[in-house]
Design an enzyme around this catalytic site. Structure first.
Site, short mmCIF file in Angstrom:
data_model
loop_
_atom_site.label_atom_id
_atom_site.label_comp_id
_atom_site.label_asym_id
_atom_site.label_seq_id
_atom_site.Cartn_x
_atom_site.Cartn_y
_atom_site.Cartn_z
N GLU A 79 0.84 -1.22 0.00
CA GLU A 79 0.00 0.00 0.00
C GLU A 79 0.87 1.27 0.00
O GLU A 79 1.87 1.35 0.73
CB GLU A 79 -0.88 -0.01 1.27
CG GLU A 79 -1.82 1.18 1.39
CD GLU A 79 -2.55 1.19 2.75
OE1 GLU A 79 -2.05 0.59 3.72
OE2 GLU A 79 -3.61 1.84 2.82
N LYS A 152 -10.38 2.74 -1.23
CA LYS A 152 -10.45 2.09 0.09
C LYS A 152 -11.72 2.50 0.83
O LYS A 152 -12.00 3.70 0.99
CB LYS A 152 -9.21 2.48 0.88
CG LYS A 152 -9.04 1.84 2.23
CD LYS A 152 -7.66 2.21 2.78
CE LYS A 152 -7.34 1.59 4.11
NZ LYS A 152 -5.94 1.85 4.52
N CYS A 189 -5.61 -2.70 2.74
CA CYS A 189 -5.20 -2.64 4.14
C CYS A 189 -6.36 -2.82 5.13
O CYS A 189 -6.87 -3.91 5.26
CB CYS A 189 -4.43 -1.35 4.40
SG CYS A 189 -3.47 -1.42 5.92
#
Ligand code: PUT
Length: 329
Positions: A79, A152, A189
């Site tokens: 990431e 995200k 993540c």
């Protein structure tokens, strides 16, 4: 009983390395001066001339090439690999690190590399979209085509991981991307802690799940080590959905000046590849640069997924409570 059937082999890879924070240098230099023995004299000359060479991108290109040399078809990079994990600090100058998706230089560079090597590369980046900012990832297919982005969805907040200061919650929803080698689900993540995200991607046809990550020590509690928890949660997604899963995490100690003085995180790596029962098939340690690879037969796994029955026996009519925040219908 196992019957003879079609095979569809894919080799997935997870990279692990320490990021530098030399984001001012350009991506092009990384490509002009790859770190191979033959190019070292040229590389030294470039150092004399330019002074600033982006070691992170040189390293990155070298590692992607290494993955390709090991047979990889899909290569996962960690990431926000362009620099340090800046979310340790709430600093307004760090918004300058965001760039629009369109004509993003790192994505363009990775498109060239993907096309040259014939590999799929998800590219994580800090996206500026007018007044909004996202923690995004562009999926680059093996011919260099940009298949689109995922933003995200779950944005963490807490000591050392103050992402809410920078990122709006993603608005794309969970997505799958039909690449040359497989239909893949890619989340980012903190998304990896949510089984709903993994399930949503596999329901849409994801055959492999990918999670680029930045996680390590917790500045507020030196005794807290989440690595085993981190891995087991994702192994559960692989097993529960009967799909392989690839996680890539950075290593290295990063010290950043914050509004309260210096803060540091030691990123614990432990990147891994899990098979469709959640078993670990390749893993890295907490300190060493790594290029992990693993091969899977997606047709064989599809057959296992069908016959195991966890999708046949789902009860979406009973899952409405999952659409609430507090459990009250
Ligand atoms: N990447 C976010 C991790 C949060 C750990 N507390």
């Amino acid at each position: 009983m196992e019957m003879e059937g079609r095979r569809r082999e894919v080799v997935v890879s997870s990279l692990q390395f320490a990021c530098s924070d030399d984001i001012s240098s350009n991506v092009a230099s990384a490509e002009r001066f790859p770190l191979s023995p033959l190019s070292l004299p040229l590389f030294s000359f470039s150092l004399l001339l330019e002074k600033k060479v982006n070691f992170a991108h040189n390293l990155l290109c070298r590692l992607v090439r290494e993955a390709h040399a090991k047979g990889a078809n899909i290569v996962l990079i960690q990431e926000l690999f362009e620099g340090y994990y800046f979310c340790q600090a709430q600093r307004e100058d760090y918004f300058q690190r965001a760039k629009p998706y369109k004509d993003h230089p790192t994505i363009a560079r990775m498109q060239k590399l993907a096309k040259e090597l014939g590999v799929v590369i998800p590219v994580s980046f800090f996206e500026e979209a007018n007044t909004a900012h996202y923690n995004s990832i562009a999926i680059i297919d093996a011919d260099g085509t940009d298949l689109g982005i995922y933003r995200k969805s779950h944005i963490p907040d807490g000591p050392g991981y103050q992402e809410k200061f920078y990122f709006n919650p993603g608005d794309t929803g969970f997505k799958v991307f039909q690449t040359k080698f497989a239909k893949i689900g890619v989340a980012i993540c903190w998304d990896q802690w949510f089984p709903e995200a993994a399930r949503a991607m596999v329901l849409q046809g994801a055959e492999v799940l990918f999670y680029p990550t930045a996680i390590g020590s917790e500045p507020q509690d030196q005794g807290l080590d989440s690595r085993d928890h981190w891995r087991r949660v994702m192994q559960g997604h692989a097993g529960a959905n009967v799909v392989p899963l690839v996680a890539s995490n950075r290593i290295g100690k990063e010290i950043i000046e914050t509004e309260h003085g210096p803060s540091q995180i030691t990123f614990y790596g432990n990147s891994f590849i899990a098979g469709p029962t959640g078993e670990i098939v390749a893993e890295a340690d907490d300190k060493t640069e790594a290029v992990l690879v693993a091969q899977f037969d997606l047709e064989k796994i599809k057959s296992k997924r069908q016959s195991w029955g966890v999708f046949r026996d789902r009860r979406p009519d009973l899952y409405k409570v999952l659409l609430t925040m507090d459990g009250n219908l």
